[in-house]
Scaffold this active site. Sequence first.
Site, PDB file in Angstrom:
ATOM      1  N   ARG A   1     -16.297   9.237  90.910  1.00  0.00           N
ATOM      2  CA  ARG A   1     -15.238   8.725  91.782  1.00  0.00           C
ATOM      3  C   ARG A   1     -14.538   9.846  92.533  1.00  0.00           C
ATOM      4  O   ARG A   1     -13.986   9.636  93.616  1.00  0.00           O
ATOM      5  CB  ARG A   1     -14.229   7.924  90.948  1.00  0.00           C
ATOM      6  CG  ARG A   1     -13.348   7.013  91.779  1.00  0.00           C
ATOM      7  CD  ARG A   1     -12.722   5.934  90.940  1.00  0.00           C
ATOM      8  NE  ARG A   1     -11.564   6.407  90.196  1.00  0.00           N
ATOM      9  CZ  ARG A   1     -10.859   5.646  89.362  1.00  0.00           C
ATOM     10  NH1 ARG A   1     -11.226   4.400  89.134  1.00  0.00           N
ATOM     11  NH2 ARG A   1      -9.806   6.122  88.736  1.00  0.00           N
TER      12      ARG A   1
ATOM     13  N   LYS B   1     -13.318  20.139  85.791  1.00  0.00           N
ATOM     14  CA  LYS B   1     -13.077  20.362  84.377  1.00  0.00           C
ATOM     15  C   LYS B   1     -13.101  19.005  83.667  1.00  0.00           C
ATOM     16  O   LYS B   1     -12.133  18.252  83.723  1.00  0.00           O
ATOM     17  CB  LYS B   1     -11.729  21.039  84.129  1.00  0.00           C
ATOM     18  CG  LYS B   1     -11.520  21.445  82.665  1.00  0.00           C
ATOM     19  CD  LYS B   1     -10.059  21.534  82.292  1.00  0.00           C
ATOM     20  CE  LYS B   1      -9.450  20.183  82.040  1.00  0.00           C
ATOM     21  NZ  LYS B   1     -10.066  19.447  80.901  1.00  0.00           N
ATOM     22  N   PRO B   2     -14.205  18.691  82.985  1.00  0.00           N
ATOM     23  CA  PRO B   2     -14.229  17.448  82.221  1.00  0.00           C
ATOM     24  C   PRO B   2     -13.403  17.576  80.950  1.00  0.00           C
ATOM     25  O   PRO B   2     -13.119  18.683  80.485  1.00  0.00           O
ATOM     26  CB  PRO B   2     -15.713  17.260  81.896  1.00  0.00           C
ATOM     27  CG  PRO B   2     -16.267  18.654  81.852  1.00  0.00           C
ATOM     28  CD  PRO B   2     -15.470  19.436  82.871  1.00  0.00           C
ATOM     29  N   ALA B   3     -12.995  16.440  80.396  1.00  0.00           N
ATOM     30  CA  ALA B   3     -12.222  16.454  79.160  1.00  0.00           C
ATOM     31  C   ALA B   3     -13.029  17.100  78.034  1.00  0.00           C
ATOM     32  O   ALA B   3     -14.233  16.887  77.909  1.00  0.00           O
ATOM     33  CB  ALA B   3     -11.843  15.032  78.776  1.00  0.00           C
TER      34      ALA B   3
ATOM     35  N   TRP C   1     -11.252  11.602  79.292  1.00  0.00           N
ATOM     36  CA  TRP C   1     -12.358  11.398  78.360  1.00  0.00           C
ATOM     37  C   TRP C   1     -12.862   9.965  78.332  1.00  0.00           C
ATOM     38  O   TRP C   1     -13.955   9.695  77.834  1.00  0.00           O
ATOM     39  CB  TRP C   1     -11.928  11.791  76.940  1.00  0.00           C
ATOM     40  CG  TRP C   1     -10.640  11.164  76.489  1.00  0.00           C
ATOM     41  CD1 TRP C   1      -9.401  11.727  76.507  1.00  0.00           C
ATOM     42  CD2 TRP C   1     -10.444   9.834  75.978  1.00  0.00           C
ATOM     43  NE1 TRP C   1      -8.451  10.837  76.048  1.00  0.00           N
ATOM     44  CE2 TRP C   1      -9.064   9.671  75.716  1.00  0.00           C
ATOM     45  CE3 TRP C   1     -11.312   8.773  75.703  1.00  0.00           C
ATOM     46  CZ2 TRP C   1      -8.537   8.486  75.192  1.00  0.00           C
ATOM     47  CZ3 TRP C   1     -10.785   7.590  75.195  1.00  0.00           C
ATOM     48  CH2 TRP C   1      -9.412   7.457  74.944  1.00  0.00           C
TER      49      TRP C   1
ATOM     50  N   GLU D   1       1.867   3.014  76.792  1.00  0.00           N
ATOM     51  CA  GLU D   1       0.465   2.647  76.873  1.00  0.00           C
ATOM     52  C   GLU D   1      -0.102   2.535  75.454  1.00  0.00           C
ATOM     53  O   GLU D   1       0.170   3.395  74.605  1.00  0.00           O
ATOM     54  CB  GLU D   1      -0.326   3.714  77.633  1.00  0.00           C
ATOM     55  CG  GLU D   1      -0.304   3.558  79.131  1.00  0.00           C
ATOM     56  CD  GLU D   1      -1.352   4.417  79.798  1.00  0.00           C
ATOM     57  OE1 GLU D   1      -2.365   3.877  80.251  1.00  0.00           O
ATOM     58  OE2 GLU D   1      -1.134   5.645  79.882  1.00  0.00           O
TER      59      GLU D   1
ATOM     60  N   GLY E   1      -5.227  11.087  84.362  1.00  0.00           N
ATOM     61  CA  GLY E   1      -4.744  11.312  83.003  1.00  0.00           C
ATOM     62  C   GLY E   1      -3.329  10.785  82.853  1.00  0.00           C
ATOM     63  O   GLY E   1      -2.871   9.933  83.614  1.00  0.00           O
ATOM     64  N   SER E   2      -2.633  11.323  81.885  1.00  0.00           N
ATOM     65  CA  SER E   2      -1.303  10.806  81.557  1.00  0.00           C
ATOM     66  C   SER E   2      -0.265  11.236  82.590  1.00  0.00           C
ATOM     67  O   SER E   2      -0.399  12.286  83.247  1.00  0.00           O
ATOM     68  CB  SER E   2      -0.872  11.299  80.175  1.00  0.00           C
ATOM     69  OG  SER E   2      -0.550  12.684  80.212  1.00  0.00           O
TER      70      SER E   2
ATOM     71  N   CYS F   1      -6.602   2.988  81.508  1.00  0.00           N
ATOM     72  CA  CYS F   1      -5.287   2.919  82.149  1.00  0.00           C
ATOM     73  C   CYS F   1      -5.072   1.557  82.802  1.00  0.00           C
ATOM     74  O   CYS F   1      -3.932   1.158  83.046  1.00  0.00           O
ATOM     75  CB  CYS F   1      -5.135   4.031  83.170  1.00  0.00           C
ATOM     76  SG  CYS F   1      -6.447   4.047  84.412  1.00  0.00           S
TER      77      CYS F   1
ATOM     78  N   GLU G   1      -4.076   9.918  89.555  1.00  0.00           N
ATOM     79  CA  GLU G   1      -4.232   8.589  88.955  1.00  0.00           C
ATOM     80  C   GLU G   1      -3.712   8.708  87.538  1.00  0.00           C
ATOM     81  O   GLU G   1      -4.365   9.274  86.664  1.00  0.00           O
ATOM     82  CB  GLU G   1      -5.702   8.154  88.996  1.00  0.00           C
ATOM     83  CG  GLU G   1      -5.899   6.668  88.783  1.00  0.00           C
ATOM     84  CD  GLU G   1      -6.195   6.331  87.337  1.00  0.00           C
ATOM     85  OE1 GLU G   1      -5.235   5.906  86.632  1.00  0.00           O
ATOM     86  OE2 GLU G   1      -7.334   6.480  86.914  1.00  0.00           O
TER      87      GLU G   1
ATOM     88  N   SER H   1     -11.560  -3.221  89.453  1.00  0.00           N
ATOM     89  CA  SER H   1     -12.124  -1.976  89.968  1.00  0.00           C
ATOM     90  C   SER H   1     -13.412  -2.221  90.750  1.00  0.00           C
ATOM     91  O   SER H   1     -14.284  -2.974  90.312  1.00  0.00           O
ATOM     92  CB  SER H   1     -12.401  -1.007  88.822  1.00  0.00           C
ATOM     93  OG  SER H   1     -11.210  -0.695  88.128  1.00  0.00           O
TER      94      SER H   1
END
Length: 488
Positions: free
Chosen positions: A170, A185-187, A161, A392, A239-240, A295, A261, A452
């Site tokens: 990306r 599938k987006p958040a 998200w 995190e 994600g996590s 992240c 990632e 980045s």
Amino acid sequence: MALKQNEQDLLDRVQSGLGIAGTWQPSSSNATFDVKDPATGEVIKSIADASVEDAVRALDAAVAAQDAWAATPTRERSNILRRAFDLLMERKEEFALLMSIEMGKPISEARGEVNYGGEFLRWFSEEAVRVHGDYRQNPEGTGTMMVSHLPVGPCYFITPWNFPLAMATRKIAPALAAGCTVVIKPAALTPLTTIYFVQLLEEVGLPAGVVNVVPTSKASAQSSALLSDTRLRKLSFTGSTPVGVKLLEAAAQNVLRTSMELGGNAPFVVFEDADLDKAVEGAMLAKFRNIGQACTAANRIIVHESVADEFAKKVAEKVAAFKIGRGAEEDVQIGALIDDKAVANSARLVADAVENGATVVTGGEVIDGPGNFFQPTVIDKLSPQAAIMREEIFGPVLGIIRFSTEDEAVEIANNTEYGLVSYVFTENIARGHRMIEKLESGMMGLNTGIVSNAAAPFGGVKQSGLGREGGAEGIHEFLSTKYTLIPR
């Protein structure tokens, strides 16, 4: 708070259905879910909630389109990506505003994300026509060995998200450049930007079924169904780490290609010979970009004891001056966190740090009122036992821990299961090179707070993930290598 007319007009242009095989349609169950503005807590749009059956139909569409898309000339694939980049730049303000509304980030940073996300379209439009194979004699002299690179096939993308445009481009851009089709599938917290981007891809001539978008509130069930389908050939997830581990376990059943990632716990090391003003500016970027919800955010600020007092003072002065508010308003520097859980987590980490002996220099409190706001915070004299040193933060909390020797700094920096990115500030070039070798991370910023770039390989080591996104390496995540022997 009522939406402004331009905001409502923009939201009205975003499709509310699922994008499958070139059409926008309701969920097969007619279910919907709400998307909220985190700065107000108000619902801004209701969209279709994909069922497992919908996700499978999306994969059906991707499979049906795969052969034709793989056979599409690379120049044509390149041109589509370039047209997408050009149109995205024309609509920069629209995409920036949409991200700011649904995610909460300051509008200035949202514009930056459009630039960053767009660069993946431009970069991979250029890489699409530069996939090279190899042709050489075998050592025995009995034949010719030919190495070629082919699309891996239909891909499933799960995006987070916090960067709803850049995380989509990306992944989608290299996949399309390589000749792969996509189900994304987006958040559920921020699906609108990705939907709007898929609409843009349709406008620039992407064939039906090549990219399909299926937002859902039932992510686990959808992912389980797709990962168990033998027609799927690639998974890319951002994600996590705990979720990534579960997805890797599921992907292993069909031996899927994976790009992961995952989490980060980035050290930001300031040595005694650093340009302190440069280090402070770097910390502002590395820590507070995206309200700390990245992240790549600097998580553990590791400062030499001889400059720690001055560093903490300079940082606190800048942090205390941040303008806080709804991200869509100009000049706001700290917007709302994504939800109330994120606010509670920031408060918990601050309280834990104080219990372990740290001092709050500025901030540290939940902001009352509508929306999910937490004061930007500086904590000094962190203990190694503080939870911040292990977890995190994903919030606007900057914690400083002090060190006395280079070896101690390296030990603190590497004392984590994560290894995504690290930051080092030193004017000693030999020390900088030592840190490149010693710090356990997939990326490093030397005297800079942002690393980045679409032209660079993004990714981590240890439990921060597998594979690389961006750079010359990025397209090969979507290509399989084939060797052919031709006897003489």
